[in-house]
Motif scaffolding. Structure first.
Motif, PDB file in Angstrom:
ATOM      1  N   LYS A 287      20.782 -15.169 -23.796  1.00  0.00           N
ATOM      2  CA  LYS A 287      20.382 -16.590 -23.763  1.00  0.00           C
ATOM      3  C   LYS A 287      21.613 -17.406 -24.101  1.00  0.00           C
ATOM      4  CE  LYS A 287      15.580 -17.591 -24.006  1.00  0.00           C
ATOM      5  NZ  LYS A 287      15.552 -17.514 -22.582  1.00  0.00           N
ATOM      6  N   ASP A 288      21.995 -18.317 -23.211  1.00  0.00           N
ATOM      7  CA  ASP A 288      23.160 -19.143 -23.517  1.00  0.00           C
ATOM      8  C   ASP A 288      22.737 -20.607 -23.640  1.00  0.00           C
ATOM      9  OD1 ASP A 288      22.819 -20.013 -20.929  1.00  0.00           O
ATOM     10  OD2 ASP A 288      24.643 -19.120 -20.139  1.00  0.00           O
TER      11      ASP A 288
ATOM     12  N   VAL B 200      23.054 -23.115 -21.617  1.00  0.00           N
ATOM     13  CA  VAL B 200      22.409 -23.713 -20.441  1.00  0.00           C
ATOM     14  C   VAL B 200      20.921 -23.329 -20.435  1.00  0.00           C
ATOM     15  CG1 VAL B 200      22.488 -23.971 -17.935  1.00  0.00           C
ATOM     16  CG2 VAL B 200      24.592 -23.523 -19.171  1.00  0.00           C
ATOM     17  N   ASP B 201      20.642 -22.082 -20.808  1.00  0.00           N
ATOM     18  CA  ASP B 201      19.232 -21.649 -20.898  1.00  0.00           C
ATOM     19  C   ASP B 201      18.473 -22.487 -21.909  1.00  0.00           C
ATOM     20  OD1 ASP B 201      19.295 -19.437 -19.139  1.00  0.00           O
ATOM     21  OD2 ASP B 201      20.363 -18.295 -20.653  1.00  0.00           O
TER      22      ASP B 201
ATOM     23  N   GLU C 240      17.750 -25.749 -20.417  1.00  0.00           N
ATOM     24  CA  GLU C 240      16.686 -25.622 -19.409  1.00  0.00           C
ATOM     25  C   GLU C 240      15.321 -25.500 -20.071  1.00  0.00           C
ATOM     26  OE1 GLU C 240      18.964 -23.715 -15.523  1.00  0.00           O
ATOM     27  OE2 GLU C 240      18.008 -22.368 -16.952  1.00  0.00           O
TER      28      GLU C 240
ATOM     29  N   PHE D 116      26.563 -32.339 -19.287  1.00  0.00           N
ATOM     30  CA  PHE D 116      26.716 -31.554 -18.047  1.00  0.00           C
ATOM     31  C   PHE D 116      25.536 -30.599 -17.877  1.00  0.00           C
ATOM     32  CE2 PHE D 116      31.058 -32.751 -19.106  1.00  0.00           C
ATOM     33  CZ  PHE D 116      31.485 -33.266 -17.904  1.00  0.00           C
ATOM     34  N   TRP D 117      25.131 -29.976 -18.978  1.00  0.00           N
ATOM     35  CA  TRP D 117      24.003 -29.032 -18.894  1.00  0.00           C
ATOM     36  C   TRP D 117      22.719 -29.772 -18.545  1.00  0.00           C
ATOM     37  CZ3 TRP D 117      25.732 -26.803 -24.236  1.00  0.00           C
ATOM     38  CH2 TRP D 117      26.881 -26.035 -24.049  1.00  0.00           C
TER      39      TRP D 117
ATOM     40  N   ARG E 244      22.383 -32.636 -16.825  1.00  0.00           N
ATOM     41  CA  ARG E 244      22.342 -33.096 -15.429  1.00  0.00           C
ATOM     42  C   ARG E 244      22.205 -31.908 -14.461  1.00  0.00           C
ATOM     43  NH1 ARG E 244      28.422 -35.175 -13.633  1.00  0.00           N
ATOM     44  NH2 ARG E 244      29.307 -33.102 -13.402  1.00  0.00           N
ATOM     45  N   TYR E 245      22.814 -30.765 -14.861  1.00  0.00           N
ATOM     46  CA  TYR E 245      22.689 -29.550 -14.061  1.00  0.00           C
ATOM     47  C   TYR E 245      21.224 -29.102 -14.027  1.00  0.00           C
ATOM     48  CZ  TYR E 245      23.154 -24.516 -13.045  1.00  0.00           C
ATOM     49  OH  TYR E 245      23.016 -23.256 -12.526  1.00  0.00           O
TER      50      TYR E 245
ATOM     51  N   ALA F  71      19.019 -31.757 -11.901  1.00  0.00           N
ATOM     52  CA  ALA F  71      19.329 -31.984 -10.474  1.00  0.00           C
ATOM     53  C   ALA F  71      18.205 -31.370  -9.636  1.00  0.00           C
ATOM     54  CB  ALA F  71      20.657 -31.336 -10.121  1.00  0.00           C
TER      55      ALA F  71
END
Lengths: 132, 411
Positions: A29-30, A32-33, A36, A65-66, A68-69, A72
């Motif tokens: 799990k990083d 970005v996860d 999310e 950044f994470w 908006r990623y 999207a």
């Protein structure tokens, strides 16, 4: 015959690597996860293509950044645009004061969430033309 | 061309074609089954056209030894293992900040143009080959498999370049072929950038494929078409791909624009170029480097210290990321002097591209040091596969570009 083995070996290595990568990421799990997971609820209520402004109350730069990623194909502006829909991320200890601040500014909260580090608020600004 | 390389070339054309078809179908917001059916039809045609026919090259007709196959298996295993270790779950910074982020927009036929608004810490003018192929497969799979798509594209890209070079030389000079394979497998920078889900390795791979196809041009006319197509894919992958393509076209203008081949050149180039031009018509922002040119440009050109900074960083990057390549290049030059020959055309193409790349930094509008630190090593990496190929040609004592030394009878 041996020439035909090369593409087969390449194919096998790609398949094997993909299977191993799948195992690797399932147990990882990083950040970005985490983003999310945190924004899952917001993503569910935001129609694709929504314009969102982003407020980052001092959290690390990568958060934007994470975010908006994750959201999207919604477009998220950092400073360039001032859209009605605003995503605010702040550190957990600032959560109450940020929430009070948003209420004072007459923002309507569409969705909010907390994790072990941050608070997330998706709000809309009051309309300036007087309509609701 | 070797059968294995015809398969790799087919896969690369498949990547380029699917991305182009998907983008062209996105413009009128066609439903997903349209690009799926068009791609399936296109791939069937490409397979029939590229893979089956036998090569007249006498080297191709030789049999591959078991030793060569064993070395290949070892090299591939090491490369795959290193690639797997280097792969991050969501790729590197530019993957989630640019390439995969753009792919997420491209999954929405109605809203993909929202991407053009994203100018803060983003580059909406970056061409869409990589986001296009990722978006196509993202739409065909469930969310559970979304992280696997960019991974598969990146591992194919990382593996394909060494395999292409190995297969080109395995029957001509096994030692050279093996050394190139292991050079890639153990080059941590190559593997790391290849697996970062950036577009740099893909650009380098298309450039290499264009070069290899050109070296087989006399074998069959289709290789001219394929070479032009790969150059088109370079342009459709990254903006700097246009520089690589232009230089390549200039060096090989006698072949590309010969009356016999010009139609093939235009056919190969057409679709990716149409995608690129259409995309540029849509993008409201111009390329940041081109838009940065202005009154201060001449002052930058005449400032000697900028050249010194670029050179110092270049040497530093060469030492840090490509130490073996540096030594091999010196050996190449010594070989040229001893044989009293100029470097081969392939090497001249690569060196010209390198020189033009470095000259971009002279006129950059960004802080020079910052711009170099963030991108110079990746620009060098884009040219690495073609450079290794050019070195391998010399060291295997073959010069495929000179007609009298062709190893096959031209039919």
């Amino acid at each position: 015959m041996k020439e035909g083995i090369i593409p087969i070996l390449v194919l096998l290595s790609v398949l094997l690597a993909t299977a191993m990568f799948n195992n690797k990421i399932n147990s990882q799990k990083d950040d970005v996860d985490k983003m999310e997971q945190a924004l899952k609820g917001a993503k569910a209520i935001l129609p694709a293509g929504t314009n969102i402004s982003f407020r980052n109350i001092p959290v690390k730069n990568e958060q934007q950044f994470w975010a908006r990623y994750t959201l999207a194909p919604c477009y998220m502006a950092f400073t360039k645009h001032n859209f009605d829909t605003v995503l605010t991320i702040c550190q957990r200890q600032l959560g109450d004061s940020v929430n009070n601040d948003l209420t004072r500014q007459q923002h309507t909260t569409l969705w909010s969430n907390k994790d072990d580090q941050y608070c997330y608020y998706l709000t809309t600004k009051p309309r300036t033309d007087g309509t609701k | 061309m070797e059968l294995s390389n015809r398969y790799i070339i087919f896969i690369l054309t498949a990547i380029g074609s699917i991305s182009c078809i998907y983008f062209l179908c996105l413009l009128p917001a066609l439903p997903i089954f349209v690009p799926v059916i068009s791609s399936a039809g296109g791939l069937y045609f490409l397979y029939k056209w590229i893979v089956p026919n036998k090569s007249p090259d006498i080297y191709v007709q030789k049999k591959m030894t078991w030793v060569a196959l064993f070395i290949f298996t070892m090299g591939l295993a090491i490369l795959t293992k290193n690639a797997l270790n280097a792969a991050e779950k969501h790729g590197g910074w530019d993957a989630w900040a640019i390439w995969n982020y753009h792919a997420h927009f491209l999954t929405s036929p109605q809203h993909w143009q929202q991407m053009f608004k994203s100018v803060e810490n983003d580059h909406p003018d970056y061409p869409l080959l990589l986001p296009g192929i990722n978006a196509f497969f993202l739409r065909l799979t469930t969310e559970k498999y979304h992280l696997l798509i960019p991974f598969v594209i990146s591992i194919i890209t990382t593996i394909a370049a060494p395999v292409l070079i190995f297969s080109e030389f395995v029957k001509k000079h096994l030692v050279v072929a093996s050394l190139t394979l292991f050079l890639f497998a153990y080059n941590s920078f190559y593997v790391e950038i290849g697996m970062s889900q950036y577009a740099d390795s893909l650009l380098g791979l298309f450039f290499l494929a264009a070069m290899i196809c050109m070296d087989h041009a006399l074998e069959h006319k289709k290789y001219i078409i394929l070479s032009a197509m790969f150059l088109g894919c370079c342009i459709w992958t990254k903006n700097e791909g246009a520089i690589l393509a232009l230089i390549f076209f200039l060096f090989y203008a006698d072949r590309f624009f010969a009356s016999r081949y010009i139609k093939g050149t235009l056919i190969g180039l057409a679709i990716p170029l149409i995608c690129f031009i259409t995309f540029k018509l849509f993008v409201p922002v111009s390329n940041d480097l081109i838009s940065g040119l202005g009154a201060g440009t001449w002052q930058m050109i005449t400032d000697g210290s900028r050249y010194q900074i670029i050179y110092d960083h270049f040497i530093e990057n060469l030492q840090a990321h490509f130490p073996y390549l540096k030594k091999a290049f010196y050996a190449y030059l010594i070989l040229c002097v001893l044989r009293r020959k100029w470097p081969d055309k392939q090497m001249l193409v690569v060196l010209t591209c390198l020189a033009v790349y470095m000259s971009i930094y002279v006129v950059t509008r960004y802080t020079l040091e910052w711009h170099i630190i963030t991108s110079q090593n990746r620009l060098m990496l884009q040219l690495m596969p073609a450079m290794v190929y050019a070195l391998a040609i010399k060291f295997s004592k073959l010069r495929l570009s000179q007609p009298e030394q062709y190893s096959f009878k031209v039919v």
